[in-house]
Scaffold this active site. Structure first.
Site, PDB file in Angstrom:
ATOM      1  N   SER A 188      -8.845  -1.786   3.275  1.00  0.00           N
ATOM      2  CA  SER A 188      -9.706  -0.722   3.810  1.00  0.00           C
ATOM      3  C   SER A 188     -10.237   0.172   2.698  1.00  0.00           C
ATOM      4  O   SER A 188     -11.446   0.448   2.624  1.00  0.00           O
ATOM      5  CB  SER A 188      -8.916   0.106   4.829  1.00  0.00           C
ATOM      6  N   ASN A 189      -9.362   0.635   1.812  1.00  0.00           N
ATOM      7  CA  ASN A 189      -9.828   1.468   0.697  1.00  0.00           C
ATOM      8  C   ASN A 189     -10.665   0.663  -0.287  1.00  0.00           C
ATOM      9  O   ASN A 189     -11.541   1.218  -0.957  1.00  0.00           O
ATOM     10  CB  ASN A 189      -8.634   2.105  -0.018  1.00  0.00           C
ATOM     11  N   LEU A 193       6.182  -2.720  -8.204  1.00  0.00           N
ATOM     12  CA  LEU A 193       5.980  -3.273  -9.544  1.00  0.00           C
ATOM     13  C   LEU A 193       7.121  -2.880 -10.473  1.00  0.00           C
ATOM     14  O   LEU A 193       7.641  -1.764 -10.399  1.00  0.00           O
ATOM     15  CB  LEU A 193       4.641  -2.781 -10.102  1.00  0.00           C
ATOM     16  N   ASN A 230      -3.095   4.615  -7.824  1.00  0.00           N
ATOM     17  CA  ASN A 230      -2.691   4.293  -6.460  1.00  0.00           C
ATOM     18  C   ASN A 230      -3.084   5.448  -5.549  1.00  0.00           C
ATOM     19  O   ASN A 230      -3.230   6.582  -6.002  1.00  0.00           O
ATOM     20  CB  ASN A 230      -1.171   4.076  -6.398  1.00  0.00           C
ATOM     21  N   HIS A 285      -1.751   7.289  -2.001  1.00  0.00           N
ATOM     22  CA  HIS A 285      -0.583   7.378  -1.123  1.00  0.00           C
ATOM     23  C   HIS A 285      -0.924   8.297   0.048  1.00  0.00           C
ATOM     24  O   HIS A 285      -1.500   9.369  -0.150  1.00  0.00           O
ATOM     25  CB  HIS A 285       0.606   7.939  -1.906  1.00  0.00           C
ATOM     26  N   GLU A 335      -9.003   9.375   2.640  1.00  0.00           N
ATOM     27  CA  GLU A 335      -8.707   8.382   1.613  1.00  0.00           C
ATOM     28  C   GLU A 335      -9.997   7.725   1.136  1.00  0.00           C
ATOM     29  O   GLU A 335     -10.206   7.531  -0.068  1.00  0.00           O
ATOM     30  CB  GLU A 335      -7.751   7.317   2.156  1.00  0.00           C
TER      31      GLU A 335
END
Length: 219
Positions: A16-17, A96, A110, A112, A177
């Site tokens: 989505s992002n 990771l 990232n 969040h 976001e």
């Protein structure tokens, strides 16, 4: 020759992002170009969406490797083969290792779904509702070995309404976001925000230091 920073988007699902980043990168003055969309899941719907947008894609299936280190080395080789300079995690559902994170230190972002350092980990919207907070949101941060603990580039805020459940609150955060991730990536890709000494340093005139990327989201 393009002077834009070459990025890779790492996904595990629908991405989505990723879609909001693809749309932003279509602008000729956007400082990042998408050189690769990669996933640890060959069946990730986001890979199809990326290919439809004309982007290079790669599937590095984590299940094909004996351990996490072997998977990450294969992923790292794929990224470097495509000339990637900056990584953007967009629903990449793998934790990771320190080796990978440190290999890309200061070059991996990232997003969040909480106002970090509040509500790390998963089920952030449930955590917010359980805590009774009046505002919630999302955070773009540099990735460090400790989960959800990296220096913050940008945050966006939404209200928590009395009638909210997880779905309604999640939907309100997701809108922000999609707004904040392209803006934060532009800051980093252009060099207007960088990681230095464990902190995010903003260039003069970037607007970020004055809170320009703290989106109220109250409309």
């Amino acid at each position: 020759m393009s002077t834009r920073t070459r990025i890779a988007i790492l996904i595990s699902g629908r991405g989505s992002n990723m879609v909001s980043l693809i749309e932003a990168a279509q602008a000729p003055d956007y400082p990042a170009e998408i050189g690769l969309v990669a996933s640890n899941r060959p069946d990730a719907p986001g890979l199809t969406r990326a290919a439809q947008a004309g982007l290079a894609t790669a599937a590095v299936d984590h299940r094909a490797f004996s351990d996490r280190a072997a998977f990450e080395r294969a992923l790292d080789a794929e990224l470097r083969r495509h000339g990637v300079e900056l990584l953007v995690l967009a629903g990449f559902m793998r934790v990771l290792t320190p080796w990978f994170v440190e290999s890309w230190a200061g070059r991996m972002l990232n997003i969040h779904p909480s106002l970090l350092p509040l509500f790390r980990g998963t089920h952030t919207h449930a955590q917010a509702l359980e805590a009774g907070v009046r505002v919630h949101g999302c955070t773009v941060h540099f990735v460090v070995p400790e989960l959800d603990a990296g220096p913050i580039v940008a945050q966006a805020v939404v209200p928590v309404l009395p009638e909210d459940d997880e779905d309604s609150l999640s939907a309100r955060v997701l809108v922000q976001e999609h707004r904040i991730y392209p803006a934060a990536l532009a800051l980093v890709a252009s060099g207007r925000a960088r990681l230095e000494g464990g902190r995010v340093v903003f260039a003069a005139g970037s607007g970020a230091a004055e809170g320009a990327l703290v989106v109220p989201g109250l409309a």
